[in-house]
Scaffold this motif. Structure first.
Motif, PDB file in Angstrom:
ATOM      1  N   GLU A 159       0.868  -1.177   0.000  1.00 18.05           N
ATOM      2  CA  GLU A 159       0.000   0.000   0.000  1.00 18.05           C
ATOM      3  C   GLU A 159       0.900   1.221   0.000  1.00 18.05           C
ATOM      4  OE1 GLU A 159      -1.992   1.758   3.574  1.00 18.05           O
ATOM      5  OE2 GLU A 159      -3.788   1.035   2.552  1.00 18.05           O
ATOM      6  N   ILE A 160       0.725   2.092  -0.994  1.00 12.19           N
ATOM      7  CA  ILE A 160       1.605   3.254  -1.173  1.00 12.19           C
ATOM      8  C   ILE A 160       0.765   4.517  -1.082  1.00 12.19           C
ATOM      9  CG2 ILE A 160       3.197   4.428  -2.743  1.00 12.19           C
ATOM     10  CD1 ILE A 160       3.667   1.620  -4.028  1.00 12.19           C
ATOM     11  N   GLU A 161       1.223   5.448  -0.258  1.00  9.05           N
ATOM     12  CA  GLU A 161       0.511   6.716  -0.065  1.00  9.05           C
ATOM     13  C   GLU A 161       1.511   7.868  -0.173  1.00  9.05           C
ATOM     14  OE1 GLU A 161      -2.067   9.049   3.426  1.00  9.05           O
ATOM     15  OE2 GLU A 161      -1.314   7.011   3.740  1.00  9.05           O
ATOM     16  N   LYS A 162       1.281   8.759  -1.118  1.00 11.39           N
ATOM     17  CA  LYS A 162       2.129   9.947  -1.219  1.00 11.39           C
ATOM     18  C   LYS A 162       1.774  10.886  -0.077  1.00 11.39           C
ATOM     19  CE  LYS A 162       3.281  13.782  -4.308  1.00 11.39           C
ATOM     20  NZ  LYS A 162       2.995  14.430  -5.611  1.00 11.39           N
ATOM     21  N   ILE A 163       2.795  11.264   0.728  1.00  8.17           N
ATOM     22  CA  ILE A 163       2.488  12.102   1.882  1.00  8.17           C
ATOM     23  C   ILE A 163       2.855  13.566   1.665  1.00  8.17           C
ATOM     24  CG2 ILE A 163       2.490  10.285   3.613  1.00  8.17           C
ATOM     25  CD1 ILE A 163       5.361  10.910   4.271  1.00  8.17           C
ATOM     26  N   TYR A 268       6.896   9.138   0.101  1.00 11.56           N
ATOM     27  CA  TYR A 268       5.784   8.189   0.090  1.00 11.56           C
ATOM     28  C   TYR A 268       5.831   7.347   1.363  1.00 11.56           C
ATOM     29  CZ  TYR A 268       5.728   9.228  -4.934  1.00 11.56           C
ATOM     30  OH  TYR A 268       5.671   9.854  -6.147  1.00 11.56           O
ATOM     31  N   ARG A 273       0.965  -5.113   2.469  1.00 11.12           N
ATOM     32  CA  ARG A 273      -0.478  -5.304   2.670  1.00 11.12           C
ATOM     33  C   ARG A 273      -0.783  -6.143   3.903  1.00 11.12           C
ATOM     34  NH1 ARG A 273      -1.441  -6.523  -3.663  1.00 11.12           N
ATOM     35  NH2 ARG A 273      -1.312  -4.369  -4.397  1.00 11.12           N
ATOM     36  N   ARG A 282      -0.500   1.119  12.006  1.00 16.91           N
ATOM     37  CA  ARG A 282      -1.433   2.179  11.621  1.00 16.91           C
ATOM     38  C   ARG A 282      -1.257   3.414  12.503  1.00 16.91           C
ATOM     39  NH1 ARG A 282      -5.813  -0.671  11.427  1.00 16.91           N
ATOM     40  NH2 ARG A 282      -6.882   0.039  13.304  1.00 16.91           N
ATOM     41  N   ASP A 286      -0.474   6.955  10.828  1.00 15.87           N
ATOM     42  CA  ASP A 286      -1.366   8.102  11.059  1.00 15.87           C
ATOM     43  C   ASP A 286      -0.599   9.277  11.649  1.00 15.87           C
ATOM     44  OD1 ASP A 286      -3.456   6.591  10.110  1.00 15.87           O
ATOM     45  OD2 ASP A 286      -4.317   6.153  12.070  1.00 15.87           O
ATOM     46  N   VAL A 289       1.582  10.938   8.820  1.00 20.76           N
ATOM     47  CA  VAL A 289       0.747  11.702   7.882  1.00 20.76           C
ATOM     48  C   VAL A 289       0.255  12.998   8.521  1.00 20.76           C
ATOM     49  CG1 VAL A 289      -1.445  11.693   6.625  1.00 20.76           C
ATOM     50  CG2 VAL A 289       0.054   9.686   6.542  1.00 20.76           C
ATOM     51  N   GLU A 293       1.313  16.836   7.395  1.00 17.17           N
ATOM     52  CA  GLU A 293       0.253  17.766   7.000  1.00 17.17           C
ATOM     53  C   GLU A 293       0.314  19.055   7.825  1.00 17.17           C
ATOM     54  OE1 GLU A 293      -2.681  19.473   4.950  1.00 17.17           O
ATOM     55  OE2 GLU A 293      -1.775  17.531   4.448  1.00 17.17           O
TER      56      GLU A 293
END
Length: 301
Positions: A159-163, A268, A273, A282, A286, A289, A293
């Motif tokens: 699972e890849i998330e651009k931060i 990222y 998974r 998690r 969290d 991220v 932000e």
């Protein structure tokens, strides 16, 4: 699989620790027990289930096909146990254990490390291992639970998330720039010594950026460490491409060709998974991220 009366929830904790780390010694450290105890509990679990969960080899413990299937079951049980703990503590999940995070040195040392105290206050029962060695830690081999990466995997079970994007510029110390020829265009940069990464040790394409500045630049001082590059720049040794979130805290540094040269790179967040439902992982994800932000201006200027 047939479970004997000797099969216990504790056995699953030992199994998951070894499955995630691939090493008895690392699992023992996470569980705060001995290498021999972990080995004994894994042997007992395999005997209880009457199935081989791991292949033993010089690199460590590697899950068998049946072991891979059993991970999914064990993690569902773990998730349910975490939810039960949350219910018992009135919705305040007291996650316990160790999470290993792999991150580039710049992000780890200059952004995340100063905020570890805040993370610990929010999650007092979680221990965070922050790995910043100059290589890609393998999530598939459980060398890390979660990673911050400049260049995400091109494929695989992730699972890849651009931060965030982040900005880089050329910097020099004010003292250095005052005593050297004025820089008005890219070609002027060739008359100045540059500080940069060792070319054959660049572990991520995102760090190879001198060619984007000028194809003729050859660094005079090279280091695999962004901290060493920053130190050399502050000691007036030359010019260096640095992330804004690092250089902004150094009043002695000045941007060169600010309007002409603006480099953008990306961070990222990458998870296997198998770890998506893991409450400890998690919690770390969290927090990262949310922290990024809240500090978006530091990355983009």
């Amino acid at each position: 699989m047939q479970c004997s009366p000797n099969f216990t929830w504790d056995d699953l904790l030992y199994f998951l620790a070894v499955a995630r780390t691939g090493q008895l010694s690392t699992a023992a450290r996470q569980l705060r027990t001995s290498h021999a105890t972990v080995s004994r509990r894994i042997d007992r679990l395999e005997l209880s289930l009457q199935v081989k969960l791991f292949e033993r080899n010089p690199r460590g413990y590697v899950l068998t096909a049946m072991g891979q299937r059993f991970v999914e079951t064990a993690e569902r049980i773990e998730a349910e146990a975490d939810r039960l703990q949350a219910d018992i503590t009135s919705g305040n999940p007291a996650q316990r254990g160790v999470v290993r995070l792999s991150a580039p040195e710049g992000f780890a040392n200059f952004f995340l490390a100063p905020r570890i105290g805040d993370f610990s206050d929010q999650h007092p029962n979680l221990s965070l291992e922050l790995v910043t060695i100059q290589q890609i830690m393998s999530l598939s081999r459980k060398e890390a639970d979660i990673a911050v990466s400049l260049d995400p995997p091109k494929g695989g079970p992730y699972e890849i998330e651009k931060i965030t994007d982040y900005r880089l510029s050329i910097y020099g110390s004010k003292e250095y720039l005052k005593s050297r020829p004025k820089i008005t265009c890219r070609d002027d940069l060739l008359a100045h010594p540059f500080i940069g990464y060792i070319e054959d040790m660049i572990f991520a394409p995102g760090l190879d950026y001198l060619g984007d500045v000028h194809p003729g630049i050859k660094p005079r001082f090279q280091s695999s460490s962004i901290f060493a590059q920053l130190t050399a720049t502050l000691r007036h040794q030359g010019l260096c491409v640095l992330p804004h979130f690092i250089a902004r805290d150094e009043p002695e540094l000045q941007i060169v060709l600010a309007k002409e040269i603006k480099l953008i790179r990306h961070y990222y967040l990458v998870r296997h998974r198998d770890m998506i439902r893991n409450r400890r992982v998690r919690a770390v994800a969290d927090y990262i991220v949310a922290s990024v932000e809240a500090n978006r201006d530091a990355f983009l200027g």
